[in-house]
Write a protein that holds these residues in place. Structure first.
Motif, PDB file in Angstrom:
ATOM      1  N   ARG A 550       0.656  -0.794   0.372  1.00 54.21           N
ATOM      2  CA  ARG A 550       0.347   0.027   0.411  1.00 54.21           C
ATOM      3  C   ARG A 550       1.171   0.923  -0.130  1.00 54.21           C
ATOM      4  N   TRP A 551       2.357   1.620   0.643  1.00 59.15           N
ATOM      5  CA  TRP A 551       2.660   2.307   0.683  1.00 59.15           C
ATOM      6  C   TRP A 551       3.549   2.580  -0.315  1.00 59.15           C
ATOM      7  N   GLN A 552       4.459   1.943  -0.984  1.00 57.76           N
ATOM      8  CA  GLN A 552       4.309   1.595  -1.633  1.00 57.76           C
ATOM      9  C   GLN A 552       3.932   2.407  -3.283  1.00 57.76           C
ATOM     10  N   LYS A 553       2.865   1.733  -3.769  1.00 51.99           N
ATOM     11  CA  LYS A 553       1.130   2.505  -4.279  1.00 51.99           C
ATOM     12  C   LYS A 553       1.530   3.651  -4.470  1.00 51.99           C
ATOM     13  N   PHE A 554       0.789   4.345  -3.360  1.00 49.01           N
ATOM     14  CA  PHE A 554       1.196   5.318  -2.763  1.00 49.01           C
ATOM     15  C   PHE A 554       2.269   6.751  -3.511  1.00 49.01           C
ATOM     16  N   ALA A 555       3.760   5.580  -3.111  1.00 51.35           N
ATOM     17  CA  ALA A 555       4.993   6.033  -3.197  1.00 51.35           C
ATOM     18  C   ALA A 555       4.770   6.429  -5.009  1.00 51.35           C
ATOM     19  N   ASN A 556       4.716   5.101  -5.053  1.00 49.78           N
ATOM     20  CA  ASN A 556       5.138   5.347  -6.944  1.00 49.78           C
ATOM     21  C   ASN A 556       3.676   6.349  -7.649  1.00 49.78           C
ATOM     22  N   LEU A 557       2.792   6.308  -7.287  1.00 52.05           N
ATOM     23  CA  LEU A 557       1.821   7.285  -8.590  1.00 52.05           C
ATOM     24  C   LEU A 557       2.159   8.822  -7.904  1.00 52.05           C
ATOM     25  N   ARG A 558       1.972   9.375  -6.620  1.00 51.87           N
ATOM     26  CA  ARG A 558       2.892  10.518  -6.119  1.00 51.87           C
ATOM     27  C   ARG A 558       4.266  10.671  -7.313  1.00 51.87           C
ATOM     28  N   MET A 559       5.235  10.196  -7.217  1.00 52.75           N
ATOM     29  CA  MET A 559       6.320   9.647  -8.163  1.00 52.75           C
ATOM     30  C   MET A 559       6.045  10.307  -9.639  1.00 52.75           C
ATOM     31  N   PHE A 560       4.810   9.048 -10.218  1.00 54.86           N
ATOM     32  CA  PHE A 560       4.406   9.381 -11.806  1.00 54.86           C
ATOM     33  C   PHE A 560       3.667  10.413 -11.581  1.00 54.86           C
ATOM     34  N   TYR A 561       2.941  11.377 -10.307  1.00 50.86           N
ATOM     35  CA  TYR A 561       2.470  12.846 -11.326  1.00 50.86           C
ATOM     36  C   TYR A 561       3.770  13.564 -11.027  1.00 50.86           C
ATOM     37  N   GLY A 562       4.444  13.706  -9.992  1.00 54.61           N
ATOM     38  CA  GLY A 562       5.311  14.498  -9.791  1.00 54.61           C
ATOM     39  C   GLY A 562       6.201  14.924 -11.389  1.00 54.61           C
ATOM     40  N   TRP A 563       6.405  13.461 -12.123  1.00 55.38           N
ATOM     41  CA  TRP A 563       7.318  13.683 -13.124  1.00 55.38           C
ATOM     42  C   TRP A 563       6.384  13.911 -14.627  1.00 55.38           C
ATOM     43  N   MET A 564       5.488  13.541 -14.722  1.00 58.34           N
ATOM     44  CA  MET A 564       3.661  13.925 -15.369  1.00 58.34           C
ATOM     45  C   MET A 564       3.957  15.458 -15.691  1.00 58.34           C
ATOM     46  N   TRP A 565       3.197  16.228 -14.317  1.00 58.35           N
ATOM     47  CA  TRP A 565       3.716  17.688 -14.188  1.00 58.35           C
ATOM     48  C   TRP A 565       4.771  18.148 -14.474  1.00 58.35           C
ATOM     49  N   GLN A 605      -4.263  14.113  -3.130  1.00 57.80           N
ATOM     50  CA  GLN A 605      -4.555  15.610  -3.140  1.00 57.80           C
ATOM     51  C   GLN A 605      -4.387  16.051  -3.479  1.00 57.80           C
ATOM     52  N   LYS A 606      -3.943  16.942  -2.067  1.00 55.27           N
ATOM     53  CA  LYS A 606      -2.982  18.026  -1.516  1.00 55.27           C
ATOM     54  C   LYS A 606      -1.666  18.104  -2.203  1.00 55.27           C
ATOM     55  N   LEU A 607      -1.186  17.223  -2.892  1.00 57.08           N
ATOM     56  CA  LEU A 607      -0.145  17.049  -3.642  1.00 57.08           C
ATOM     57  C   LEU A 607      -0.776  17.797  -4.893  1.00 57.08           C
ATOM     58  N   VAL A 608      -1.084  17.031  -5.585  1.00 58.04           N
ATOM     59  CA  VAL A 608      -1.708  17.638  -7.072  1.00 58.04           C
ATOM     60  C   VAL A 608      -2.076  19.262  -7.192  1.00 58.04           C
ATOM     61  N   ALA A 609      -3.288  19.664  -5.881  1.00 61.11           N
ATOM     62  CA  ALA A 609      -3.096  20.789  -5.948  1.00 61.11           C
ATOM     63  C   ALA A 609      -1.728  21.796  -5.436  1.00 61.11           C
ATOM     64  N   GLU A 610      -0.464  21.323  -5.102  1.00 59.67           N
ATOM     65  CA  GLU A 610       0.465  21.607  -4.974  1.00 59.67           C
ATOM     66  C   GLU A 610       1.298  21.603  -6.065  1.00 59.67           C
ATOM     67  N   MET A 611       1.373  20.737  -6.675  1.00 56.15           N
ATOM     68  CA  MET A 611       1.656  20.522  -7.951  1.00 56.15           C
ATOM     69  C   MET A 611       1.018  21.696  -9.004  1.00 56.15           C
ATOM     70  N   ASN A 612      -0.255  21.579  -9.142  1.00 50.35           N
ATOM     71  CA  ASN A 612      -0.808  22.648 -10.292  1.00 50.35           C
ATOM     72  C   ASN A 612      -0.111  24.404  -9.863  1.00 50.35           C
ATOM     73  N   ARG A 613      -0.677  24.618  -8.164  1.00 51.46           N
ATOM     74  CA  ARG A 613       0.123  25.778  -8.201  1.00 51.46           C
ATOM     75  C   ARG A 613       1.094  26.273  -8.737  1.00 51.46           C
ATOM     76  N   LEU A 614       2.662  25.029  -8.328  1.00 53.56           N
ATOM     77  CA  LEU A 614       4.070  25.947  -8.959  1.00 53.56           C
ATOM     78  C   LEU A 614       3.613  25.951 -10.306  1.00 53.56           C
TER      79      LEU A 614
END
Length: 730
Positions: A550-565, A605-614
């Protein structure tokens, strides 16, 4: 005097709804020797009187057929008098109305000429049902294209759905049938009854209806589009001069029927106005710049998600009326959010009330199923080579941009239009005139569509969902391209999702998939997309695509979005992906908002909002999305450690450095090359505690040292978190 035998024959033709020229027989017709005769079919009346509108006289009509056919001879002095019909109905009411057959031709010759030529850019002003006043009489003008029909009638609440009562006039020069019906009010239900050339009757919804029923009930509704007052003038003025290519564009894709339902009220979908109250603030809080709506044009089947349209000019009545949809768009604009609409010119369904075999012939579609039918989808293909069909589609695109202030159209299934052999067996398609597989007529249509839309609506955008290597999709038409503003980057999506689904221990063998997209990143004006298509039909939700616990799934998805943005290209994610919904998306249920009881989902959700802000505040991340000078690899070759790093740049000096660690191994003391002296800050770290990460961050300013590194004159040293992405900037 008219010959009685001939009269009986023509009356019979009216009663059997097969008269070829109702306007040449019904209404007031001149008689030899002076005077005139008035004829009318009124099955609901036991008596009818012709009444001069100026009060100069009245003339009771004679019932000459028991089905309600009435006639009266008028004196010479009444030949030119405007008149009404006064009906004594069987239910005891007295109804006075103007005679529909007393009005002359309605459509202008120029309108018909431009339509036949395929260049009428406001076709909705001519065809369909338009509330108007003719010769001082209020009513509705109906017009429909059906050149091969023997007869077309308007049927509705007002005539008991009886096709005998209101047959239309054929304007043979355009193949258009027209009639003005006095006294018809807004929200009146209607359809067209069409007698085909082969002699069978079918009932069709209005292709140009502004409003309609959906599902089993499929009537069109008269609607006044002239009433709504917009309040988005500031947005529209700014949009006209907006350079979207060099501005941020982060899109939230939404299916309105399932974004958030109302469980306490039968699990119904929210209305346009409820969504305006709820969805708009949410999108604003998430710092997205645009909403993209899956198709809202009227469609009978919920399971098509809106991609099988029967009412191209009508926002679906599932969620409210057209003005309520306008209010939704208006309020998006007032909140600073653009609205993109999925638009489907590639195919349409076979529903009996829709466009299929509209006048008994293949009118909107090709007659040959090798050209006119998508076997996989069970739908029909527009005949792009027919001027009137092409006009229908181009005018429809302009309609949404103009009448609903839509900021962009995402054109569905472009590949299916480009290729004649799309998803076909070798024997099941017809080559073009040069023997090739390219659909030359569809290509011309798309080029004209894009050119006209950009000319008429500067600041808007047309986006291609195109999945092949067709060159120049988003290049200007005068440079040989198709003229779209943007293209969905399906290659990046497929490669990056394949990469991210690999177990981290195997990613070093797939490193090229993570870096390959930069070889073609500037071939088109790309939008990086994680759309609805990636989270349905057994593909799994985004969080469930990720490997590990579970932890790795969320970490991987956060990593993927950080890369995408951080990757070049505009951004799009489908609803639910922003908080890591576990279930696949279904149009029949709401998103899993209850997951916010769990910290990881709220943190995602908070991460996506912050990536959009940046993303929207750092020009390096958007200003040169489509220009190779805005990107530079720092390290693209460290496949052994599954690390890759790059720099994004903007004119004016803004720089953002992005480092991705695609393994769960922390990398302390990782050196990053930088282009300038100064202190650097960690702008974003997907492993931060606030995002439910392990907390391996770089909280203090980092001064650049003189050590040259990764092709840069200076460098800084950071701790690189496991399965994490770090953004750095001065």
């Amino acid at each position: 005097m008219t010959d009685p035998t001939s009269l009986s024959t023509e009356i019979l033709a009216i009663l059997e709804a097969r008269h070829g020229d109702p306007f040449g027989f019904l209404g007031r017709q001149p008689q030899e020797g002076g005077g005139a005769i008035v004829r009318t079919l009124q099955p609901r009346a036991h008596g009818v009187t012709v009444v001069a509108r100026d009060g100069s006289g009245s003339w009771p009509m004679k019932r000459v057929h028991h089905h309600g056919f009435f006639t009266v001879d008028l004196p010479a002095e009444a030949v030119d008098v405007a008149y009404d019909l006064e009906l004594a109905t069987f239910n005891g009411q007295a109804v006075r109305q103007a005679d529909p057959y007393s009005f002359g031709p309605l459509l202008g010759e120029q309108d018909l000429y431009y339509f036949c030529e395929g260049t009428h850019q406001r076709l909705w002003d001519c065809l369909g049902a338009r509330i108007r006043t003719v010769e001082g009489v209020a009513g509705v003008q109906f017009a429909v294209w059906a050149p091969n029909a023997q007869r077309v009638s308007v049927i509705g609440d007002f005539n008991d759905w009886d096709g005998r009562i209101n047959p239309m006039r054929l304007r043979i020069e355009g193949g258009v049938w027209e009639i003005f019906l006095p006294g018809i009010k807004e929200l009146t239900h209607y359809k067209f009854e069409v007698l085909s050339a082969e002699g069978y009757v079918q009932v069709k919804s209005d292709p140009f209806a502004f409003f309609g029923q959906h599902g089993i009930q499929t009537a069109s509704l008269v609607f006044d589009l002239e009433r709504y007052t917009w309040s988005d003038q500031e947005w529209m003025q700014k949009r006209a001069a907006y350079d979207l290519y060099h501005k941020p564009m982060s899109v939230y894709e939404v299916h309105l029927g399932s974004w958030k339902r109302v469980p306490e009220d039968g699990n119904r979908s929210k209305s346009y106005l409820e969504l305006a109250d709820d969805l708009i603030p949410y999108v604003k809080s998430m710092n997205f710049t645009h909403i993209e709506l899956m198709p809202v044009a009227e469609h009978p089947f919920d399971g098509s998600w809106g991609y099988q349209i029967t009412g191209y000019f009508a926002p679906t009545s599932r969620f409210g009326n057209p003005d309520e949809f306008r209010q939704f768009v208006d309020r998006c604009h007032q909140a600073g959010i653009g609205v993109i609409l999925d638009w489907v010119p590639g195919h349409f369904p076979k529903d009996a009330h829709g466009l299929a075999k509209f006048d008994g012939t293949a009118l909107y579609e090709h007659a040959d199923p090798r050209q006119g039918e998508h076997q996989d989808w069970g739908t029909l293909i527009f005949n792009y080579g027919r001027a009137e069909v092409k006009n229908f589609l181009v005018a429809n695109a302009l309609f949404w941009l103009e009448q609903y202030h839509i900021d962009g159209l995402r054109v569905d299934a472009v590949a299916s239009m480009l290729y004649l052999d799309y998803s076909r067996k070798p024997w099941a398609w017809v080559p073009n005139k040069y023997g090739g597989r390219e659909n030359l007529e569809a290509i011309d249509f798309m080029r004209d569509l894009n050119r006209i839309c950009y000319e008429r609506h500067p600041g808007s955008t047309i986006i291609a969902e195109e999945s092949t290597a067709w060159p120049g999709v988003s290049r200007p038409t005068d440079a040989g391209g198709l003229g779209y503003g943007f293209k969905w980057n399906m290659g990046w999506m497929n490669d990056s999702l394949h990469y991210i689904q690999e177990d981290p221990i195997h990613r070093k063998y797939h490193h090229g998939e993570a870096t390959f997209s930069m070889l073609y990143a500037y071939d088109e004006n790309f939008i990086l997309v994680i759309s609805h298509d990636e989270v349905v039909h057994g593909k799994g939700s985004m969080i469930n695509k990720m490997p590990g616990d579970r932890w790795q799934k969320f970490a991987n998805l956060r990593m993927f979005y950080g890369w995408m943005w951080a990757h070049p290209g505009k951004k799009l994610v489908f609803m639910g992906c922003e908080f890591g919904q576990w279930q696949e998306w279904s149009h029949e249920r709401s998103l899993d908002w209850h997951l916010f009881l769990g910290e990881e989902h709220a943190s995602m959700q908070k991460l996506v909002a912050e990536m959009n802000r940046l993303y929207t505040t750092r020009p390096a991340l958007y200003a040169q999305d489509h220009d190779g000078s805005g990107f530079q690899w720092l390290d693209a070759s460290d496949g052994e450690n599954s690390i890759f790093a790059f720099m994004r740049m903007a004119p004016g000096g803004d720089r953002v450095y992005c480092v991705i660690n695609a393994t769960p191994v922390p990398r302390k003391g990782y050196r990053v090359g930088v282009s300038e002296a100064g202190e650097y800050l960690e702008l974003l770290n997907t492993d931060a505690p606030g995002y439910a990460g392990s907390g391996m961050t770089n909280p203090l300013p980092m001064p650049a040292g003189a050590t040259a590194w990764q092709g840069q004159p200076m460098s800084i040293v950071i701790d690189l978190p496991p399965l994490g992405v770090v953004w750095l900037g001065k």
